[in-house]
Write a protein that holds these residues in place. Structure first.
Motif, PDB file in Angstrom:
ATOM      1  N   ASN A 121       0.702  -1.197   0.079  1.00 40.67           N
ATOM      2  CA  ASN A 121      -0.096   0.045   0.072  1.00 40.67           C
ATOM      3  C   ASN A 121       0.963   1.122  -0.065  1.00 40.67           C
ATOM      4  N   LYS A 122       1.940   1.119  -0.705  1.00 41.56           N
ATOM      5  CA  LYS A 122       2.704   2.342  -0.800  1.00 41.56           C
ATOM      6  C   LYS A 122       3.155   2.625  -2.271  1.00 41.56           C
ATOM      7  N   TYR A 123       3.371   3.997  -2.363  1.00 42.64           N
ATOM      8  CA  TYR A 123       3.831   4.807  -3.690  1.00 42.64           C
ATOM      9  C   TYR A 123       5.022   5.400  -3.795  1.00 42.64           C
ATOM     10  N   ILE A 124       5.460   5.885  -4.952  1.00 44.45           N
ATOM     11  CA  ILE A 124       6.393   6.732  -5.260  1.00 44.45           C
ATOM     12  C   ILE A 124       5.851   7.644  -6.339  1.00 44.45           C
ATOM     13  N   ASP A 125       6.250   9.189  -6.108  1.00 47.96           N
ATOM     14  CA  ASP A 125       5.662  10.161  -7.292  1.00 47.96           C
ATOM     15  C   ASP A 125       6.630  11.177  -7.206  1.00 47.96           C
ATOM     16  N   CYS A 126       7.696  11.327  -7.854  1.00 53.91           N
ATOM     17  CA  CYS A 126       8.699  12.312  -7.833  1.00 53.91           C
ATOM     18  C   CYS A 126       9.423  12.479  -9.041  1.00 53.91           C
ATOM     19  N   ASP A 127      10.155  13.598  -9.103  1.00 58.51           N
ATOM     20  CA  ASP A 127      10.933  13.836 -10.289  1.00 58.51           C
ATOM     21  C   ASP A 127      12.080  12.840 -10.437  1.00 58.51           C
ATOM     22  N   TYR A 128      13.069  12.897 -11.246  1.00 50.88           N
ATOM     23  CA  TYR A 128      14.422  12.086 -11.478  1.00 50.88           C
ATOM     24  C   TYR A 128      15.438  12.602 -10.441  1.00 50.88           C
ATOM     25  N   ALA A 129      15.421  13.932 -10.154  1.00 53.32           N
ATOM     26  CA  ALA A 129      16.377  14.325  -9.115  1.00 53.32           C
ATOM     27  C   ALA A 129      16.062  13.635  -7.740  1.00 53.32           C
ATOM     28  N   THR A 130      14.851  13.824  -7.527  1.00 56.07           N
ATOM     29  CA  THR A 130      14.427  13.185  -5.992  1.00 56.07           C
ATOM     30  C   THR A 130      14.781  11.757  -6.099  1.00 56.07           C
ATOM     31  N   ILE A 137      20.396   6.157  -7.684  1.00 59.83           N
ATOM     32  CA  ILE A 137      20.445   5.726  -9.110  1.00 59.83           C
ATOM     33  C   ILE A 137      20.234   7.025 -10.043  1.00 59.83           C
ATOM     34  N   ASP A 138      21.091   7.520 -10.709  1.00 64.90           N
ATOM     35  CA  ASP A 138      20.798   8.708 -11.621  1.00 64.90           C
ATOM     36  C   ASP A 138      20.684   8.462 -13.142  1.00 64.90           C
ATOM     37  N   LEU A 139      19.386   8.458 -13.371  1.00 61.77           N
ATOM     38  CA  LEU A 139      18.874   8.166 -14.899  1.00 61.77           C
ATOM     39  C   LEU A 139      17.909   9.174 -15.398  1.00 61.77           C
ATOM     40  N   ASP A 140      17.842   9.352 -16.657  1.00 64.80           N
ATOM     41  CA  ASP A 140      16.820  10.075 -17.048  1.00 64.80           C
ATOM     42  C   ASP A 140      15.837   9.370 -18.084  1.00 64.80           C
ATOM     43  N   TYR A 141      14.932   9.810 -18.412  1.00 66.49           N
ATOM     44  CA  TYR A 141      13.906   9.120 -19.073  1.00 66.49           C
ATOM     45  C   TYR A 141      14.450   8.635 -20.430  1.00 66.49           C
ATOM     46  N   GLY A 142      15.143   9.269 -21.085  1.00 65.05           N
ATOM     47  CA  GLY A 142      15.653   9.015 -22.440  1.00 65.05           C
ATOM     48  C   GLY A 142      16.350   7.615 -22.398  1.00 65.05           C
TER      49      GLY A 142
END
Length: 268
Positions: A121-130, A137-142
């Motif tokens: 019952n947990k979620y994550i909702d953030c930008d890539y920096a967060t 783990i530093d990744l971007d969408y592309g």
């Protein structure tokens, strides 16, 4: 002693890790790299009449598609899962993870990472920096989309001259990404097919390393798409390995991306 609560938490974390590793499994780079949005064409210098040019070793044959879908199975931290990956090129990556029943979903866009695990019952909702701060783990969408489909990650610039040994060509790049540190990429490709066989990404300044090896490919509509992919992730927060078995891959068949985080869920 592993109490039921601790075991449940471990499984939940492993499942979320599975989704993130899967996500970790389009090149919009410099002139020497293929652009994945140009119909899968090979790129390189055009040979002019009566002028002799040296052979280019940096040409990469990227997959071209608008829509992508594939079923997968893998094992992460001793837990076997399966599911489906759907991609809208340059727009969204949707992942459903199952363990007999669906246990979670993940939705990536160029600016956000959203996902939830039903078991916890947990979620994550953030930008890539967060995400980088939470998981190390530093990744971007592309880059994520490129790794999943066997294409060259975006933002690459040649750092060393290519090297060839028989049918294996090794390329060396420095990758710049908005909001992240530079990464050093070593890419191995097949000389004849110009398809990528292996990518090793190392972020400057820390211990993050991401490896992706395309062990098998299948012909899908005239394009060689990954069907067996080994993924390796190492960071200060999480390290793991898995191998994705990809089946029933389709290209350019539009599918829905249903996603909604239940209101009762709490953030990880």
């Amino acid at each position: 002693m592993n109490t039921p609560r601790k075991k449940s938490r471990k499984i939940a974390i492993a499942l979320l890790a599975a989704m993130m590793v899967i996500a970790v499994a389009s090149c919009r780079s410099a002139k020497q790299i293929a652009d994945s949005g140009r119909g899968g064409e090979e790129t390189g210098a055009t040979e002019e009449p009566a002028v002799r040019h040296e052979e280019r070793l940096d040409t990469i044959q990227n997959a071209a598609y608008r829509y992508y879908s594939s079923n997968f199975s893998c094992e992460v931290d001793g837990i076997s899962v399966n599911g489906q990956i759907r991609i809208v090129h340059d727009s969204a990556i949707w992942v459903s993870v199952n363990k007999i029943i669906e246990v979670g979903r993940l939705l990536l866009t160029p600016t956000r990472v959203q996902g939830y695990v039903k078991l916890a019952n947990k979620y994550i909702d953030c930008d890539y920096a967060t995400l980088t701060k939470l998981w190390g783990i530093d990744l971007d969408y592309g880059t994520i989309e490129a790794l999943l489909t066997g294409n060259c990650p975006p933002g690459c610039r040649k750092s060393e001259e290519p090297q060839r040994e028989g049918d294996r060509v090794t390329l060396y790049y420095r990758q710049e990404s908005s909001g992240s540190q530079s990464r050093l990429l070593t890419i191995e490709k097949d000389y004849k097919s110009k398809k990528i066989n292996k990518i090793d990404s190392r972020r400057l300044g820390d211990r993050q390393r991401i490896g992706c090896e395309y062990r098998e490919r299948k012909n899908i509509g005239g394009q060689l798409m990954p069907s067996r992919v080994a993924l390796r992730v190492k960071s200060s927060v999480y390290s793991g390995v898995t191998e994705l078995q990809m089946e029933k891959t389709t290209l350019n068949m539009r599918q829905a991306l249903p996603f909604s985080i239940p209101k009762r869920y709490k953030p990880f």
